[in-house]
Scaffold this motif. Structure first.
Motif, PDB file in Angstrom:
ATOM      1  N   GLU A 171      -3.286  57.521  16.825  1.00 29.89           N
ATOM      2  CA  GLU A 171      -2.765  57.139  15.518  1.00 29.89           C
ATOM      3  C   GLU A 171      -1.685  56.077  15.717  1.00 29.89           C
ATOM      4  OE1 GLU A 171      -1.436  60.415  13.205  1.00 29.89           O
ATOM      5  OE2 GLU A 171      -3.202  61.649  13.635  1.00 29.89           O
ATOM      6  N   LEU A 172      -1.982  54.879  15.224  1.00 27.26           N
ATOM      7  CA  LEU A 172      -1.056  53.761  15.379  1.00 27.26           C
ATOM      8  C   LEU A 172      -0.920  53.020  14.056  1.00 27.26           C
ATOM      9  CD1 LEU A 172      -2.245  52.186  18.768  1.00 27.26           C
ATOM     10  CD2 LEU A 172      -0.071  53.352  18.387  1.00 27.26           C
ATOM     11  N   PRO A 173       0.231  52.388  13.827  1.00 27.71           N
ATOM     12  CA  PRO A 173       0.340  51.504  12.663  1.00 27.71           C
ATOM     13  C   PRO A 173      -0.737  50.426  12.735  1.00 27.71           C
ATOM     14  CG  PRO A 173       2.492  51.895  13.627  1.00 27.71           C
ATOM     15  CD  PRO A 173       1.498  52.492  14.571  1.00 27.71           C
ATOM     16  N   GLU A 174      -1.213  49.995  11.588  1.00 27.02           N
ATOM     17  CA  GLU A 174      -2.353  49.076  11.537  1.00 27.02           C
ATOM     18  C   GLU A 174      -2.119  47.802  12.341  1.00 27.02           C
ATOM     19  OE1 GLU A 174      -5.087  46.768   8.200  1.00 27.02           O
ATOM     20  OE2 GLU A 174      -3.742  48.396   7.584  1.00 27.02           O
ATOM     21  N   ASP A 175      -0.891  47.233  12.269  1.00 21.21           N
ATOM     22  CA  ASP A 175      -0.631  45.982  12.978  1.00 21.21           C
ATOM     23  C   ASP A 175      -0.689  46.172  14.490  1.00 21.21           C
ATOM     24  OD1 ASP A 175       1.699  47.529  12.792  1.00 21.21           O
ATOM     25  OD2 ASP A 175       2.981  45.791  13.165  1.00 21.21           O
ATOM     26  N   LEU A 176      -0.177  47.325  14.984  1.00 23.74           N
ATOM     27  CA  LEU A 176      -0.234  47.599  16.418  1.00 23.74           C
ATOM     28  C   LEU A 176      -1.670  47.872  16.864  1.00 23.74           C
ATOM     29  CD1 LEU A 176       2.889  49.835  17.128  1.00 23.74           C
ATOM     30  CD2 LEU A 176       2.500  47.495  17.853  1.00 23.74           C
ATOM     31  N   GLN A 177      -2.414  48.591  16.048  1.00 20.42           N
ATOM     32  CA  GLN A 177      -3.819  48.874  16.363  1.00 20.42           C
ATOM     33  C   GLN A 177      -4.605  47.563  16.495  1.00 20.42           C
ATOM     34  OE1 GLN A 177      -5.385  52.078  16.797  1.00 20.42           O
ATOM     35  NE2 GLN A 177      -6.884  50.673  17.665  1.00 20.42           N
ATOM     36  N   ASP A 178      -4.357  46.644  15.572  1.00 16.56           N
ATOM     37  CA  ASP A 178      -5.039  45.347  15.601  1.00 16.56           C
ATOM     38  C   ASP A 178      -4.653  44.557  16.841  1.00 16.56           C
ATOM     39  OD1 ASP A 178      -6.654  43.207  14.257  1.00 16.56           O
ATOM     40  OD2 ASP A 178      -4.714  42.174  14.262  1.00 16.56           O
ATOM     41  N   LEU A 179      -3.350  44.589  17.180  1.00 15.64           N
ATOM     42  CA  LEU A 179      -2.873  43.848  18.352  1.00 15.64           C
ATOM     43  C   LEU A 179      -3.497  44.387  19.635  1.00 15.64           C
ATOM     44  CD1 LEU A 179      -1.016  41.799  19.730  1.00 15.64           C
ATOM     45  CD2 LEU A 179       0.810  43.513  19.653  1.00 15.64           C
ATOM     46  N   LEU A 180      -3.508  45.716  19.797  1.00 12.88           N
ATOM     47  CA  LEU A 180      -4.083  46.308  21.001  1.00 12.88           C
ATOM     48  C   LEU A 180      -5.589  46.061  21.071  1.00 12.88           C
ATOM     49  CD1 LEU A 180      -2.185  49.723  21.234  1.00 12.88           C
ATOM     50  CD2 LEU A 180      -1.826  47.664  22.595  1.00 12.88           C
ATOM     51  N   GLN A 181      -6.260  46.056  19.936  1.00 17.45           N
ATOM     52  CA  GLN A 181      -7.686  45.777  19.906  1.00 17.45           C
ATOM     53  C   GLN A 181      -7.962  44.358  20.390  1.00 17.45           C
ATOM     54  OE1 GLN A 181     -10.131  47.950  19.041  1.00 17.45           O
ATOM     55  NE2 GLN A 181     -11.710  46.413  19.503  1.00 17.45           N
ATOM     56  N   ARG A 182      -7.149  43.428  19.941  1.00 14.33           N
ATOM     57  CA  ARG A 182      -7.318  42.034  20.351  1.00 14.33           C
ATOM     58  C   ARG A 182      -7.016  41.858  21.843  1.00 14.33           C
ATOM     59  NH1 ARG A 182      -7.406  38.203  16.136  1.00 14.33           N
ATOM     60  NH2 ARG A 182      -7.232  39.139  14.069  1.00 14.33           N
ATOM     61  N   LEU A 183      -5.994  42.548  22.329  1.00 13.56           N
ATOM     62  CA  LEU A 183      -5.661  42.477  23.755  1.00 13.56           C
ATOM     63  C   LEU A 183      -6.790  43.054  24.592  1.00 13.56           C
ATOM     64  CD1 LEU A 183      -1.878  43.507  23.711  1.00 13.56           C
ATOM     65  CD2 LEU A 183      -2.808  41.260  24.309  1.00 13.56           C
ATOM     66  N   GLY A 184      -7.391  44.139  24.095  1.00 13.01           N
ATOM     67  CA  GLY A 184      -8.529  44.727  24.808  1.00 13.01           C
ATOM     68  C   GLY A 184      -9.695  43.780  24.894  1.00 13.01           C
ATOM     69  N   GLU A 185      -9.989  43.092  23.804  1.00 17.28           N
ATOM     70  CA  GLU A 185     -11.090  42.118  23.792  1.00 17.28           C
ATOM     71  C   GLU A 185     -10.792  40.963  24.743  1.00 17.28           C
ATOM     72  OE1 GLU A 185     -11.363  41.045  19.714  1.00 17.28           O
ATOM     73  OE2 GLU A 185     -12.271  42.949  19.065  1.00 17.28           O
ATOM     74  N   LEU A 186      -9.516  40.548  24.789  1.00 19.25           N
ATOM     75  CA  LEU A 186      -9.130  39.461  25.690  1.00 19.25           C
ATOM     76  C   LEU A 186      -9.293  39.883  27.151  1.00 19.25           C
ATOM     77  CD1 LEU A 186      -7.838  36.622  25.962  1.00 19.25           C
ATOM     78  CD2 LEU A 186      -5.610  37.752  25.939  1.00 19.25           C
ATOM     79  N   ALA A 187      -8.926  41.130  27.434  1.00 17.22           N
ATOM     80  CA  ALA A 187      -8.991  41.627  28.812  1.00 17.22           C
ATOM     81  C   ALA A 187     -10.431  41.711  29.319  1.00 17.22           C
ATOM     82  CB  ALA A 187      -8.325  43.007  28.890  1.00 17.22           C
ATOM     83  N   PHE A 188     -11.357  42.010  28.423  1.00 17.68           N
ATOM     84  CA  PHE A 188     -12.743  42.175  28.856  1.00 17.68           C
ATOM     85  C   PHE A 188     -13.612  40.982  28.521  1.00 17.68           C
ATOM     86  CE2 PHE A 188     -11.211  46.552  28.781  1.00 17.68           C
ATOM     87  CZ  PHE A 188     -11.688  47.024  29.976  1.00 17.68           C
TER      88      PHE A 188
END
Length: 329
Positions: free
Chosen positions: A312-329
């Motif tokens: 459970e994360l605030p929407e902005d943090l969830q979006d940021l981590l999702q984007r970082l994950g996509e960048l990493a892979f």
């Protein structure tokens, strides 16, 4: 060139390597006897597993050297420093530059320039002037004059450090391209300049054509793990002993502790989690990311609960981590 060096040294002095200094003191740099193989055999894979268990060297080596020895000239014009993610390659390269800038180690080179290949202003350069622009603050005449002096001297007594060759792998595969990095490696530009390239192991095969000397950043051995943990908890020796006992009791942790970044995460999580560690390494990583998110929110004055599992994360943090994950892979 003096203005160029002044700009570069100013940046080196600003590097924040307080934690990195500890890592560099304990990290071993091995002289690799044979070039890294292009393909891993089953034997290589078994050796890697043994290394994870024993925190020992992976490659056949001729000996070790101190990181500061890379600031000295040697018979090999191009040297490759490679290691696993988080082993301390970038920290070691920046450490050399900072120590020279602060006059804490002696260098054989009149000029040392550090270039991060993950920065497109470096990786996309096609000529020397555009590369030197990375440290080009000053008058418009500085870069042309520095370029002329370097070219006239063929790069003699100059050390160029390119960090993260794996970030620009496609450049190394484009033989005959106009990349300034390839021109330097092939000796078409500044043929007497010394070059150090840092990289993850997977890119080493592409570098074998231009380099003979390889060094492996081996991270920590068992004694270094012990020394690092005691340094991390120097104000609380009891916690250091508990942390070391936890690592000893957990083969899954012990296998990853030779990587400095992993050990930093383990120690940080242990401290933040009331001097205990979660049941799995995945939970250690999640807890560390959770702690980082919480601290960032705290800096912004946001009173936000961050679930340690990241479920459970605030929407902005969830979006940021999702984007970082996509960048990493």
């Amino acid at each position: 060139l003096l203005k160029l060096q002044e700009n570069a040294f100013g940046e080196y002095e600003s590097y924040k390597l307080a934690e990195g200094d500890s890592e560099v003191r304990f990290v071993r740099l091995a002289i690799v006897k044979n070039k890294p193989r292009v393909l891993q055999t089953k034997g290589d894979q078994l050796e890697t597993l043994k290394r994870l268990r024993e925190c020992g060297p992976k490659s056949e080596i001729e000996g070790h050297l101190d990181v500061k020895d890379l600031a000295k000239q040697c018979k090999d014009r191009i040297r490759i420093v490679y290691g696993q993610p988080g082993a301390g390659k970038t920290t070691a390269m920046k450490h050399i530059c900072q120590q020279v800038a602060l006059s804490q180690i002696k260098s054989d080179f009149a000029l040392i320039l550090f270039f991060p290949l993950r920065d497109e202003s470096v990786s996309k350069c096609t000529d020397l002037p555009s590369l030197l622009e990375y440290y080009g603050e000053g008058s418009s005449e500085d870069i042309p004059m520095a370029t002329k002096m370097l070219e006239e001297g063929k790069g003699r007594d100059t050390l160029l450090i390119f960090d993260g060759a794996d970030e620009a792998r496609e450049l190394l595969q484009q033989k005959g391209s106009d990349s300034v990095l390839l021109k330097l490696l092939e000796g078409k530009l500044l043929p007497e300049a010394s070059i150090i390239l840092s990289s993850r192991p997977g890119v080493c095969p592409e570098l074998q054509e231009n380099a003979n000397q390889f060094y492996e950043v081996q991270g920590f051995d068992k004694q270094a793990v012990k020394a690092y943990v005691k340094e991390f908890f120097k104000d609380d020796p009891g916690s250091a002993e508990r942390m070391l006992q936890t690592i000893s009791d957990r083969p899954d942790l012990e296998g990853g502790a030779y990587i400095p970044m992993n050990l930093f995460i383990f120690c940080s999580t242990f401290k933040a989690n009331q001097y205990s560690l979660p049941a799995t390494i995945t939970e250690c990583y999640q807890g560390h990311v959770s702690d980082l998110c919480f601290r960032e929110c705290e800096k912004d004055g946001r009173d936000v609960y961050i679930d340690p599992t990241l479920s459970e994360l605030p929407e902005d943090l969830q979006d940021l981590l999702q984007r970082l994950g996509e960048l990493a892979f």
